[in-house]
Design an enzyme around this catalytic site. Structure first.
Site, PDB file in Angstrom:
ATOM      1  CB  SER A  58       6.189  63.793   3.189  1.00  0.00           C
ATOM      2  OG  SER A  58       5.138  62.901   2.918  1.00  0.00           O
ATOM      3  CG  ASP A  73       1.867  62.865   9.893  1.00  0.00           C
ATOM      4  OD1 ASP A  73       0.841  62.589   8.972  1.00  0.00           O
ATOM      5  OD2 ASP A  73       2.849  63.147   9.491  1.00  0.00           O
ATOM      6  CG  HIS A  97       2.377  65.056   6.664  1.00  0.00           C
ATOM      7  ND1 HIS A  97       3.073  63.944   6.907  1.00  0.00           N
ATOM      8  CD2 HIS A  97       2.545  65.241   5.198  1.00  0.00           C
ATOM      9  CE1 HIS A  97       3.682  63.558   5.782  1.00  0.00           C
ATOM     10  NE2 HIS A  97       3.539  64.290   4.702  1.00  0.00           N
TER      11      HIS A  97
END
Length: 334
Positions: free
Chosen positions: A106, A216, A247
């Site tokens: 991320s 995601d 994610h």
């Protein structure tokens, strides 16, 4: 590098960096990288992004100051910049072999992308996991906000990752973010150009190992896709894992294979060990729950482009998509 070590923290358990016994030395380090790699001859640095954790300044949500921290650390590791401990004594990385790898998920994977496009000497490889390559295309699609992002999203995220005791100090910076983020139009402005790493892709000259979730709904697949196509066009050393998860960190969905693979990847690119990692199929794709296939390229052989045509809504329901263009209609999404 991460903005999260003392606020949202890391991993599914929200692990924070912490000095548990109050002796001035951190006892708790998030995730598994230090536990695994230090006994195997590596040094692991958990770098606090500017304005977060124990770093000064204010976070800029993908802007140049965010990337300045990793660049400075790599310069220090290679003897190009000085560093000092809390007592003012100079600290020298005389143990460093000149090669640094960056990894993270991320925002933590976005910082490697941003650092790599600076062309910094000494960065040997990056491993972006569910990472952003363009903050504009992360939050918007041709002017429309994605995921119902809040107004002034950059300042909201900046505030979230700033330690509470420094949020008042950083308020003027968040005002600047609010005034320049272009929410009024959704346009691609100089604000977003600073946070778009793709135009600088030719500066990347290191191997890249990408991991991304096909489901995601946070960092969408266009973020890895555009980066992958650019790496492919330049024929840089590269590897790709695509999971049916969302994610997620690879450690959580394919642990034994991930630990072995990332170990061999870093052994090869940081220590020069010939272990066959680059002779293996380049792409691993999860085709069903815990069912993986190895391929030599992405898109897979036999793939053909498919156009999706927007369908108008009606009085009783929203619009949709179709595989054929309606007569007289020219609106297309690809």
């Amino acid at each position: 590098a991460s903005p999260y070590f003392t606020t949202l923290c890391r991993g599914n358990e929200s692990e924070c960096i912490a000095d548990v016994d109050g002796d001035g030395l951190n006892d708790r380090w998030p995730l598994f990288y230090d536990n695994y790699f230090v006994p195997r001859g590596y040094a692991v640095i958990l770098l606090h992004m500017v304005g977060t954790g124990f770093s000064t300044g204010c976070p800029t949500t993908g802007g140049a100051p965010d990337v300045a921290g990793p660049v400075a650390a790599i310069d220090w590791l290679n003897g190009r910049r000085q560093a000092f401990d809390a007592a003012g004594n100079e600290v020298v990385a005389d143990w460093h072999n000149g090669k640094t790898g960056m990894i993270g998920k991320s925002y933590d994977g976005t910082l490697p992308n941003g650092t790599a496009v600076t062309g910094i000497d000494g960065l040997a490889t990056i491993v972006p996991i569910s990472a952003i390559s363009s903050w504009y295309w992360y939050t918007r699609l041709a002017g429309a906000r994605l995921n119902g992002w809040h107004n002034n999203y950059p300042s909201l995220l900046s505030n979230t990752v700033t330690n509470p005791d420094r949020r008042t100090y950083c308020a003027p910076l968040r005002t600047i973010l609010n005034n320049t983020d272009g929410d009024e139009s959704g346009d691609y402005t100089p604000f977003w150009a600073e946070r778009d790493y793709m135009p600088l892709i030719d500066n990347i000259d290191v191997p890249v190992f990408i991991v991304h979730g096909l489901q995601d709904d946070n960092v969408k697949t266009n973020q890895f896709g555009e980066l992958w196509y650019a790496l492919q066009e330049r024929d840089l050393p590269r590897k790709l894992w695509l999971t049916r998860a969302g994610h997620e960190e690879a450690f959580d969905f394919r642990r034994p294979e991930w630990v072995s693979t990332i170990h061999r990847w870093f052994d090869h690119w940081l220590f020069g060990i010939e272990n066959g990692i680059m002779q293996e199929p380049r792409v691993d794709v999860e085709t069903g729950p815990d069912v993986w296939e190895a391929h030599h390229r992405w898109p897979l052989l036999g793939t053909t482009p498919t156009h999706l045509w927007l369908r108008p809504g009606t009085d009783t329901g929203p619009g949709g998509f179709g595989l054929q263009r309606l007569p007289g209609k020219m609106i297309q999404s690809t």
